[in-house]
Scaffold this motif. Structure first.
Motif, PDB file in Angstrom:
ATOM      1  N   GLY A 258       0.841  -1.543  -0.051  1.00 24.88           N
ATOM      2  CA  GLY A 258      -0.099  -0.444  -0.202  1.00 24.88           C
ATOM      3  C   GLY A 258       0.852   1.036  -0.374  1.00 24.88           C
ATOM      4  N   CYS A 282      -8.374   6.265   4.465  1.00 31.05           N
ATOM      5  CA  CYS A 282      -8.289   5.347   4.021  1.00 31.05           C
ATOM      6  C   CYS A 282      -8.726   3.818   4.311  1.00 31.05           C
ATOM      7  N   ASN A 286     -10.450   1.626   2.267  1.00 29.31           N
ATOM      8  CA  ASN A 286     -10.580   0.430   2.446  1.00 29.31           C
ATOM      9  C   ASN A 286      -9.059   0.546   1.156  1.00 29.31           C
ATOM     10  N   ILE A 287      -8.559   1.922   1.457  1.00 31.01           N
ATOM     11  CA  ILE A 287      -7.119   2.024   1.210  1.00 31.01           C
ATOM     12  C   ILE A 287      -5.947   0.900   1.253  1.00 31.01           C
ATOM     13  N   PRO A 288      -4.782   0.270   1.090  1.00 30.76           N
ATOM     14  CA  PRO A 288      -4.304  -0.429   1.859  1.00 30.76           C
ATOM     15  C   PRO A 288      -3.119   1.053   2.330  1.00 30.76           C
ATOM     16  N   TYR A 289      -2.090   0.779   3.216  1.00 28.61           N
ATOM     17  CA  TYR A 289      -1.688   1.997   3.891  1.00 28.61           C
ATOM     18  C   TYR A 289      -0.450   1.056   4.959  1.00 28.61           C
ATOM     19  N   GLN A 290       1.246   1.647   4.871  1.00 32.62           N
ATOM     20  CA  GLN A 290       1.653   1.229   5.640  1.00 32.62           C
ATOM     21  C   GLN A 290       1.789   2.502   6.494  1.00 32.62           C
ATOM     22  N   ILE A 317       4.590   5.832  -2.390  1.00 28.83           N
ATOM     23  CA  ILE A 317       5.087   5.140  -2.388  1.00 28.83           C
ATOM     24  C   ILE A 317       6.055   4.313  -1.510  1.00 28.83           C
ATOM     25  N   GLU A 332       0.009  -1.287  -7.577  1.00 20.96           N
ATOM     26  CA  GLU A 332      -0.930  -1.399  -6.372  1.00 20.96           C
ATOM     27  C   GLU A 332      -0.578  -0.704  -6.072  1.00 20.96           C
ATOM     28  N   ASP A 333       0.657  -0.366  -5.576  1.00 20.71           N
ATOM     29  CA  ASP A 333       1.005   1.012  -4.268  1.00 20.71           C
ATOM     30  C   ASP A 333       0.517   2.627  -4.676  1.00 20.71           C
ATOM     31  N   ALA A 336      -3.590   2.766  -4.660  1.00 20.96           N
ATOM     32  CA  ALA A 336      -3.328   2.980  -3.992  1.00 20.96           C
ATOM     33  C   ALA A 336      -3.027   4.836  -3.689  1.00 20.96           C
TER      34      ALA A 336
END
Length: 359
Positions: A258, A282, A286-290, A317, A332-333, A336
């Motif tokens: 994410g 997010c 449902n947006i993937p994040y780190q 990213i 995909e990152d 996102a």
């Protein structure tokens, strides 16, 4: 790459030369794309470029910026035998340079070269046991004299950039190219301009584009761009080192995990209100994040100081091997980060911006 618009955009941006202070070719690409979405362009005197996307004039003024420059080099001297000495532009670790291909960008076009390396057969024991100092490296362009180098157009002061074609990898989500730091951000800025042109109802005025000279100390273009725009809110879009590779502590920044939610770096602490807005967005969508704690800075570190202070965040990213010739991102990152950026721009009206401010 099934998205033809994105494939062309990524290829053109990553392959364009644009070392710090030499961003002209990248700026031309940005101008071409952004001017197709708005006729209102603005520049600062260092070369940053922005398109103005006018939604609600009573809403906050939002500055969204990638940076056009990539880490590169500059010609400093040509030896009598035609070897090229160079100055690094941006943060390089010398051991990623040996035997790598480069291009010197001359008025006659690019001149191909390779950074010197000594074969193991002729290394002394002392040389084997010490890293090579960048100051002792040179570029070989295949000539035998200074005169030959000058005849093909090489001069002191020209930019030098790495060579790495854009390549879809075995896992088709993974894309390798030079300069993802930060042609990622330039690409996302173009896609935001396109989105706001096609769907123009947004509760704010957005200045979207890219700065210059971020890779040099002081993030110089961000300062002059902020002085020109005087934003209420700043969103940097930038790539950061992935930490999911052997030999590195894996503490954030995994490809495919994410977008990166940068909460701290040595120049910056994310404002609490802005952090809550981004994370809640997010989670709601449902947006993937780190969560990401960084060791290096971005344009957000200097824009936050503009005027009375500008709430700033980095929508990033992870990218493997940045500040080298070849770097890798995950599609995909990128998607996102794009979803979060588009959503936040639609969400931040005057009341939302005021709620972000510490009171």
């Amino acid at each position: 790459m099934e998205n033809k618009f994105q494939a062309e955009l990524w290829n053109r941006l990553t392959q364009a030369p644009g070392a710090p202070g030499f961003e002209g070719p990248v700026r031309e690409i940005m101008r071409e794309y952004i001017s197709s979405y708005t006729s209102e362009l603005m520049y600062d005197n260092l070369g940053s470029i922005f398109g103005v996307m006018r939604g609600d004039e009573n809403g906050p003024k939002i500055m969204v910026a990638g940076h056009m420059d990539e880490v590169g080099f500059m010609v400093t001297r040509i030896s009598d035998k035609g070897f090229i000495s160079f100055q690094t532009l941006g943060g390089w670790w010398g051991q990623v340079l040996l035997a790598q291909r480069v291009q010197i960008i001359t008025d006659n076009g690019p001149v191909e070269g390779v950074i010197s390396s000594i074969p193991p057969h002729v290394l002394s024991d002392d040389q084997r046991n010490r890293p090579m100092d960048v100051r002792n490296m040179y570029i070989d362009i295949g000539v035998d004299s200074r005169e030959e180098a000058e005849q093909v157009g090489v001069r002191a002061g020209q930019q030098i950039v790495p060579v790495c074609p854009l390549q879809v990898m075995s896992n088709p989500r993974r894309i390798m190219a030079k300069a993802w730091d930060n042609r990622y951000g330039c690409s996302l800025a173009v896609e935001l301009a396109k989105e706001l042109h096609e769907n123009p109802n947004h509760p704010n005025v957005v200045y979207v584009g890219a700065t210059v000279q971020e890779e040099l100390s002081g993030q110089r273009g961000a300062k002059t761009a902020a002085a020109s725009i005087d934003p209420d809110l700043f969103l940097a879009v930038d790539a950061s080192p992935a930490t999911d590779i052997p030999g590195v502590k894996d503490d954030g920044g995994k490809l495919g995990g994410g977008l990166l939610m940068r909460i701290y770096d040595p120049m910056y602490v994310m404002p609490v209100g802005l952090r809550e807005l981004l994370i809640s967005t997010c989670e709601e969508e449902n947006i993937p994040y780190q969560i990401y704690v960084a060791k290096g800075g971005t344009d957000a570190g200097v824009v936050q100081y503009h005027g009375k202070g500008v709430p700033s965040a980095v929508i990033g990213i992870p990218s493997r091997y940045i500040h080298s010739h070849a770097s890798i991102i995950d599609r995909e990152d990128y998607e996102a980060a794009k979803r979060l950026l588009f959503s936040v721009i639609r969400k931040v009206d005057r009341a939302t911006w005021e709620a972000i401010l510490p009171r």
